[in-house]
Each structure stands twice: as C-alpha cells, then as structure tokens.
Design a protein around this motif. Sequence first.
Motif, PDB file in Angstrom:
ATOM      1  N   TYR A  53       0.835  -1.203   0.000  1.00  0.00           N
ATOM      2  CA  TYR A  53       0.000   0.000   0.000  1.00  0.00           C
ATOM      3  C   TYR A  53       0.868   1.250   0.000  1.00  0.00           C
ATOM      4  O   TYR A  53       0.647   2.184  -0.791  1.00  0.00           O
ATOM      5  N   LEU A  54       1.879   1.297   0.880  1.00  0.00           N
ATOM      6  CA  LEU A  54       2.738   2.473   0.969  1.00  0.00           C
ATOM      7  C   LEU A  54       3.541   2.671  -0.305  1.00  0.00           C
ATOM      8  O   LEU A  54       3.779   3.812  -0.730  1.00  0.00           O
ATOM      9  N   GLU A  55       3.942   1.589  -0.925  1.00  0.00           N
ATOM     10  CA  GLU A  55       4.681   1.700  -2.186  1.00  0.00           C
ATOM     11  C   GLU A  55       3.802   2.263  -3.296  1.00  0.00           C
ATOM     12  O   GLU A  55       4.236   3.081  -4.114  1.00  0.00           O
ATOM     13  N   LEU A  56       2.545   1.834  -3.304  1.00  0.00           N
ATOM     14  CA  LEU A  56       1.617   2.297  -4.337  1.00  0.00           C
ATOM     15  C   LEU A  56       1.240   3.770  -4.180  1.00  0.00           C
ATOM     16  O   LEU A  56       0.918   4.434  -5.162  1.00  0.00           O
ATOM     17  N   LEU A  57       1.269   4.261  -2.940  1.00  0.00           N
ATOM     18  CA  LEU A  57       0.894   5.660  -2.719  1.00  0.00           C
ATOM     19  C   LEU A  57       1.657   6.599  -3.648  1.00  0.00           C
ATOM     20  O   LEU A  57       1.086   7.530  -4.223  1.00  0.00           O
ATOM     21  N   TRP A  58       2.969   6.354  -3.794  1.00  0.00           N
ATOM     22  CA  TRP A  58       3.812   7.257  -4.575  1.00  0.00           C
ATOM     23  C   TRP A  58       3.680   7.029  -6.073  1.00  0.00           C
ATOM     24  O   TRP A  58       4.196   7.802  -6.863  1.00  0.00           O
ATOM     25  N   GLN A  59       3.008   5.952  -6.453  1.00  0.00           N
ATOM     26  CA  GLN A  59       2.693   5.748  -7.860  1.00  0.00           C
ATOM     27  C   GLN A  59       1.318   6.340  -8.203  1.00  0.00           C
ATOM     28  O   GLN A  59       1.117   6.886  -9.290  1.00  0.00           O
ATOM     29  N   VAL A  60       0.392   6.199  -7.270  1.00  0.00           N
ATOM     30  CA  VAL A  60      -0.978   6.657  -7.509  1.00  0.00           C
ATOM     31  C   VAL A  60      -1.066   8.177  -7.502  1.00  0.00           C
ATOM     32  O   VAL A  60      -1.767   8.769  -8.351  1.00  0.00           O
ATOM     33  N   TRP A  61      -0.366   8.830  -6.569  1.00  0.00           N
ATOM     34  CA  TRP A  61      -0.529  10.278  -6.434  1.00  0.00           C
ATOM     35  C   TRP A  61      -0.217  11.056  -7.721  1.00  0.00           C
ATOM     36  O   TRP A  61      -1.035  11.879  -8.157  1.00  0.00           O
ATOM     37  N   PRO A  62       0.951  10.835  -8.394  1.00  0.00           N
ATOM     38  CA  PRO A  62       1.198  11.624  -9.609  1.00  0.00           C
ATOM     39  C   PRO A  62       0.209  11.326 -10.728  1.00  0.00           C
ATOM     40  O   PRO A  62      -0.130  12.221 -11.518  1.00  0.00           O
ATOM     41  N   ILE A  63      -0.284  10.068 -10.800  1.00  0.00           N
ATOM     42  CA  ILE A  63      -1.264   9.740 -11.841  1.00  0.00           C
ATOM     43  C   ILE A  63      -2.577  10.450 -11.560  1.00  0.00           C
ATOM     44  O   ILE A  63      -3.194  11.038 -12.458  1.00  0.00           O
ATOM     45  N   LEU A  64      -3.029  10.419 -10.298  1.00  0.00           N
ATOM     46  CA  LEU A  64      -4.268  11.103  -9.939  1.00  0.00           C
ATOM     47  C   LEU A  64      -4.142  12.604 -10.166  1.00  0.00           C
ATOM     48  O   LEU A  64      -5.066  13.250 -10.678  1.00  0.00           O
ATOM     49  N   LEU A  65      -2.989  13.157  -9.824  1.00  0.00           N
ATOM     50  CA  LEU A  65      -2.761  14.586 -10.049  1.00  0.00           C
ATOM     51  C   LEU A  65      -2.853  14.914 -11.538  1.00  0.00           C
ATOM     52  O   LEU A  65      -3.490  15.903 -11.931  1.00  0.00           O
ATOM     53  N   ALA A  66      -2.231  14.076 -12.374  1.00  0.00           N
ATOM     54  CA  ALA A  66      -2.270  14.316 -13.820  1.00  0.00           C
ATOM     55  C   ALA A  66      -3.692  14.239 -14.360  1.00  0.00           C
ATOM     56  O   ALA A  66      -4.094  15.048 -15.205  1.00  0.00           O
ATOM     57  N   VAL A  67      -4.466  13.272 -13.862  1.00  0.00           N
ATOM     58  CA  VAL A  67      -5.855  13.129 -14.315  1.00  0.00           C
ATOM     59  C   VAL A  67      -6.670  14.357 -13.914  1.00  0.00           C
ATOM     60  O   VAL A  67      -7.469  14.878 -14.714  1.00  0.00           O
ATOM     61  N   MET A  68      -6.479  14.849 -12.700  1.00  0.00           N
ATOM     62  CA  MET A  68      -7.223  16.022 -12.243  1.00  0.00           C
ATOM     63  C   MET A  68      -6.826  17.272 -13.038  1.00  0.00           C
ATOM     64  O   MET A  68      -7.662  18.129 -13.316  1.00  0.00           O
ATOM     65  N   VAL A  69      -5.545  17.357 -13.426  1.00  0.00           N
ATOM     66  CA  VAL A  69      -5.096  18.494 -14.238  1.00  0.00           C
ATOM     67  C   VAL A  69      -5.749  18.449 -15.612  1.00  0.00           C
ATOM     68  O   VAL A  69      -6.209  19.472 -16.135  1.00  0.00           O
ATOM     69  N   VAL A  70      -5.788  17.246 -16.210  1.00  0.00           N
ATOM     70  CA  VAL A  70      -6.424  17.100 -17.516  1.00  0.00           C
ATOM     71  C   VAL A  70      -7.884  17.528 -17.450  1.00  0.00           C
ATOM     72  O   VAL A  70      -8.384  18.262 -18.314  1.00  0.00           O
ATOM     73  N   ARG A  71      -8.579  17.072 -16.405  1.00  0.00           N
ATOM     74  CA  ARG A  71      -9.988  17.445 -16.270  1.00  0.00           C
ATOM     75  C   ARG A  71     -10.159  18.947 -16.094  1.00  0.00           C
ATOM     76  O   ARG A  71     -11.050  19.569 -16.672  1.00  0.00           O
ATOM     77  N   ALA A  72      -9.292  19.553 -15.273  1.00  0.00           N
ATOM     78  CA  ALA A  72      -9.381  20.998 -15.052  1.00  0.00           C
ATOM     79  C   ALA A  72      -9.161  21.765 -16.350  1.00  0.00           C
ATOM     80  O   ALA A  72      -9.818  22.780 -16.607  1.00  0.00           O
ATOM     81  N   LEU A  73      -8.252  21.285 -17.200  1.00  0.00           N
ATOM     82  CA  LEU A  73      -7.995  21.935 -18.478  1.00  0.00           C
ATOM     83  C   LEU A  73      -9.185  21.779 -19.423  1.00  0.00           C
ATOM     84  O   LEU A  73      -9.526  22.707 -20.168  1.00  0.00           O
ATOM     85  N   VAL A  74      -9.820  20.612 -19.384  1.00  0.00           N
ATOM     86  CA  VAL A  74     -10.981  20.383 -20.244  1.00  0.00           C
ATOM     87  C   VAL A  74     -12.118  21.326 -19.887  1.00  0.00           C
ATOM     88  O   VAL A  74     -12.791  21.884 -20.764  1.00  0.00           O
ATOM     89  N   TRP A  75     -12.328  21.535 -18.576  1.00  0.00           N
ATOM     90  CA  TRP A  75     -13.449  22.361 -18.135  1.00  0.00           C
ATOM     91  C   TRP A  75     -13.055  23.798 -17.847  1.00  0.00           C
ATOM     92  O   TRP A  75     -13.852  24.557 -17.289  1.00  0.00           O
ATOM     93  N   ARG A  76     -11.836  24.156 -18.230  1.00  0.00           N
ATOM     94  CA  ARG A  76     -11.408  25.537 -17.995  1.00  0.00           C
ATOM     95  C   ARG A  76     -12.283  26.477 -18.802  1.00  0.00           C
ATOM     96  O   ARG A  76     -12.553  26.262 -19.980  1.00  0.00           O
TER      97      ARG A  76
END
Length: 257
Positions: free
Chosen positions: A111-134
């Motif tokens: 779980y702790l190892e995955l945290l550092w893999q999941v966070w940048p992917i989730l951040l990138a997805v949220m950025v993409v969404r924010a750009l789409v709805w900008r």
Amino acid sequence: MDGGAGSAIGTTAWRWAIDLAILIAIGLLMGFLGPFGSHHTPIVGRYIYWMICMVGGGLIGFGGDELLRRSIVEPWRRVAAVSVLMTPLVTLLVLTTQHLLMGGPFGWSGYLELLWQVWPILLAVMVVRALVWRRTPGRVETRTVIAAPLPEAEETFRRRLSAKRRGARLIAIEAHDHYLKVHTDAGEELITLRFADALAELARAHGWRVHRSWWVAADAVEAVRWRRGAGEIRLVGGLTAPVSRTHGPVLKEAGWF
C-alpha cells in the motif's frame, strides 16, 4: 419538474458523461503503455486492470472535486487538494484490484509503495480534467437599447422621495425589512414602503425585479455576470446587485446573457 431544473440535470449528466469519456481514454492509453510493470500481464487482464483503476480512481477524484468546489473555489488549488486527499482511497482501490486480478500482495508495504505511484497519476488526471473544463470568466458585455420611460410611469413612486432626489436618475431599489433604500445618481435615500408596493408603483417603468429584494432600472444596467445558476449586475455609479435564479430569465429575455 420545471425547465430550469431539467436543464440543470441535463447539464450535470453531460458533464459526467464527458468526465467518464476522459477516464476511459486515459485507461485505454495506460493499458496500451503498460507502465509500472503491468506490461508483463496478459493484454486482456492489463486493460481490465487499468480501466478499473483509472475509471474507478478518477471518479473518486472527481467526486472529491465536486465536494470541495464550494470550500475551495480556485480550480488549481482544488486540484492540488483533491489529489492529496483522495490518493489514500484511490490507492486502496488500486491495491485491491491488483490483488484480485494479478494475485499481488495485500498489505501495508504494498500500500505504501503504491501511494507514490498513484498520487502523480491522480494529479495528472485532475489536471487534464481541469484543463478540459477551464472557462473564461462568465461575463457578458452587451448593451440593450432601452426606450425612455413614460413620464408618468415613475411619478407616483418619485413623489415619495425628497426634493433633492425626486428628479434624479433612478438606478435601483433595495428592500430592507419595511424600508426601501432608493439608489439614484444624486445619492441614496431610505423611505418607508413595502417592496411589493414599490413594485406595483413601478409596474410600467422600464426596469426589472432581479432578486427577492432588488429592482433595477433598465437603463442603469452596464453589465451582467451569470455563473452556476446565479448572477450579478453592475449598475451605473459602481453599484452591484445580485441576480437570483428565479428572476434571471427576465434579463435573458432582454438580451443580457
């Protein structure tokens, strides 16, 4: 259900459909690339794994974004906050999916190892969404030609004002309990009158009720801003007045948005 509610529901459904399409597209891309060692997994299982992680995790992130929308108005601050706050829950989803589909370990170390893999992917997805709805600011700068009111249209109401403001330009009326604050280009004045009675006396004047406690003169409107079901009017002299969802259609009919 009235037309406004139906339109709002339709808009929300359309937004979520686009959000889902974004997540599916990213899931297909991740399945094709096979990052984090997932390329060793059989192709069907790999695509299923990434679709579950991206669609499920993305919906968790988007749900968090909607919950924080009122408390964190600025989009990019909200993106950062959501990516941090939702990462633990999304990581649990990824760990569970990995365990069930690939037989991976299910424990704290993984779980702790995955945290550092999941966070940048989730951040990138949220950025993409924010750009789409900008969006650009929801401001409409149009002008509507307003005919001058008939002299008698405001006569009854004007007789209630002091001599200084009786002939001044009427800008707006604001209700305060049993008093009215009358805004003119000669200043403000408080008078004792019910808002409903003032509206009746100004029924033939060129103006609109835009809120439960505001009436504005049509020729005093300089700009209208409408966003997310509510609005604001900028009037001459720097005065601003709120616009409610209930009374917004009168401004729409007048061509202000």
